[in-house]
Design a protein around this motif. Structure first.
Motif, PDB file in Angstrom:
ATOM      1  N   GLU A  17      -6.023 -11.201  -1.489  1.00  0.00           N
ATOM      2  CA  GLU A  17      -4.832 -10.420  -1.007  1.00  0.00           C
ATOM      3  C   GLU A  17      -3.708 -11.194  -1.254  1.00  0.00           C
ATOM      4  O   GLU A  17      -3.648 -12.616  -1.364  1.00  0.00           O
ATOM      5  N   ARG A  48      -1.182  -1.835   0.934  1.00  0.00           N
ATOM      6  CA  ARG A  48      -0.868  -1.593   2.413  1.00  0.00           C
ATOM      7  C   ARG A  48       0.450  -1.929   2.837  1.00  0.00           C
ATOM      8  O   ARG A  48       0.736  -3.163   2.883  1.00  0.00           O
ATOM      9  N   ARG A  49       1.269  -0.888   3.211  1.00  0.00           N
ATOM     10  CA  ARG A  49       2.504  -1.181   3.534  1.00  0.00           C
ATOM     11  C   ARG A  49       2.518  -1.116   5.175  1.00  0.00           C
ATOM     12  O   ARG A  49       2.112  -0.100   5.654  1.00  0.00           O
ATOM     13  N   ALA A  54       6.173  -5.541   5.127  1.00  0.00           N
ATOM     14  CA  ALA A  54       5.508  -6.253   4.322  1.00  0.00           C
ATOM     15  C   ALA A  54       4.478  -5.255   3.544  1.00  0.00           C
ATOM     16  O   ALA A  54       4.217  -4.118   3.938  1.00  0.00           O
ATOM     17  N   THR A  55       3.963  -5.811   2.299  1.00  0.00           N
ATOM     18  CA  THR A  55       3.222  -5.007   1.330  1.00  0.00           C
ATOM     19  C   THR A  55       1.909  -6.171   1.071  1.00  0.00           C
ATOM     20  O   THR A  55       2.273  -6.894   0.588  1.00  0.00           O
ATOM     21  N   SER A  56       0.717  -5.508   1.471  1.00  0.00           N
ATOM     22  CA  SER A  56      -0.403  -6.176   1.032  1.00  0.00           C
ATOM     23  C   SER A  56      -0.931  -5.618  -0.241  1.00  0.00           C
ATOM     24  O   SER A  56      -1.179  -4.619  -0.244  1.00  0.00           O
ATOM     25  N   TYR A  57      -1.507  -6.462  -1.088  1.00  0.00           N
ATOM     26  CA  TYR A  57      -2.073  -5.930  -2.396  1.00  0.00           C
ATOM     27  C   TYR A  57      -3.544  -6.568  -2.249  1.00  0.00           C
ATOM     28  O   TYR A  57      -3.653  -7.955  -2.261  1.00  0.00           O
ATOM     29  N   CYS A 117       0.292 -11.033  -0.069  1.00  0.00           N
ATOM     30  CA  CYS A 117       1.137 -10.349   0.674  1.00  0.00           C
ATOM     31  C   CYS A 117       2.590 -10.567   0.794  1.00  0.00           C
ATOM     32  O   CYS A 117       2.991 -11.725   0.482  1.00  0.00           O
ATOM     33  N   ASP A 118       3.515  -9.350   0.353  1.00  0.00           N
ATOM     34  CA  ASP A 118       4.880  -9.698  -0.042  1.00  0.00           C
ATOM     35  C   ASP A 118       5.495  -9.302   1.284  1.00  0.00           C
ATOM     36  O   ASP A 118       5.581  -8.042   1.502  1.00  0.00           O
ATOM     37  N   THR A 119       6.302 -10.243   1.968  1.00  0.00           N
ATOM     38  CA  THR A 119       6.680  -9.989   3.488  1.00  0.00           C
ATOM     39  C   THR A 119       8.357 -10.258   3.251  1.00  0.00           C
ATOM     40  O   THR A 119       8.836 -11.280   2.683  1.00  0.00           O
TER      41      THR A 119
END
Length: 119
Positions: free
Chosen positions: A99, A6-7, A20-23, A101-103
């Motif tokens: 989750e 999710r971007r 941010a991208t959540s995986y 999350c890379d922010t």
């Protein structure tokens, strides 16, 4: 392991200040409101809990660094402005990471403030 990504991009007065991208594990997120552009009230954490993944704790790794050329472009950063890179992992009560999350944040737009228990 397969994941749903999710971007998101966040603006402040029209200026991009964060992306941010959540995986999330695909076996959890597939076919749920988590996979929709708007996951609904309470966001993905509320949806995870509705699916039986009671959140237990988060782990965060934070570093300040100079941005990559693509980050400069995406965040429209002035020369010399660093970024804050935060990686947060959410765990459920079974110990599963539900989750990551890379922010990346424009450092000139944020103050990070935390309260932590003394014990």
């Amino acid at each position: 392991r397969r994941v749903l990504a999710r971007r998101r991009r966040y603006l402040l007065d029209g200026r991009p200040v964060e992306f941010a991208t959540s995986y999330l594990p695909l076996d959890i997120a597939r076919g749920t409101q988590i996979a929709e552009p708007n996951p609904g009230p309470g966001g993905i954490y509320a949806r995870l809990e509705e699916l039986g993944h009671q959140l237990d704790h988060f782990e965060e790794e934070i570093r300040a660094r100079m941005p990559s050329p693509s980050e400069v472009k995406t965040l429209q950063l002035a020369s010399g402005v660093p970024v804050i890179h935060l990686i947060r992992t959410a765990f459920d009560t079974a110990g599963r990471a539900v989750e990551v999350c890379d922010t990346v944040m424009a450092a000139d737009a944020y103050v990070l403030s935390y309260q932590l228990p003394a014990t």
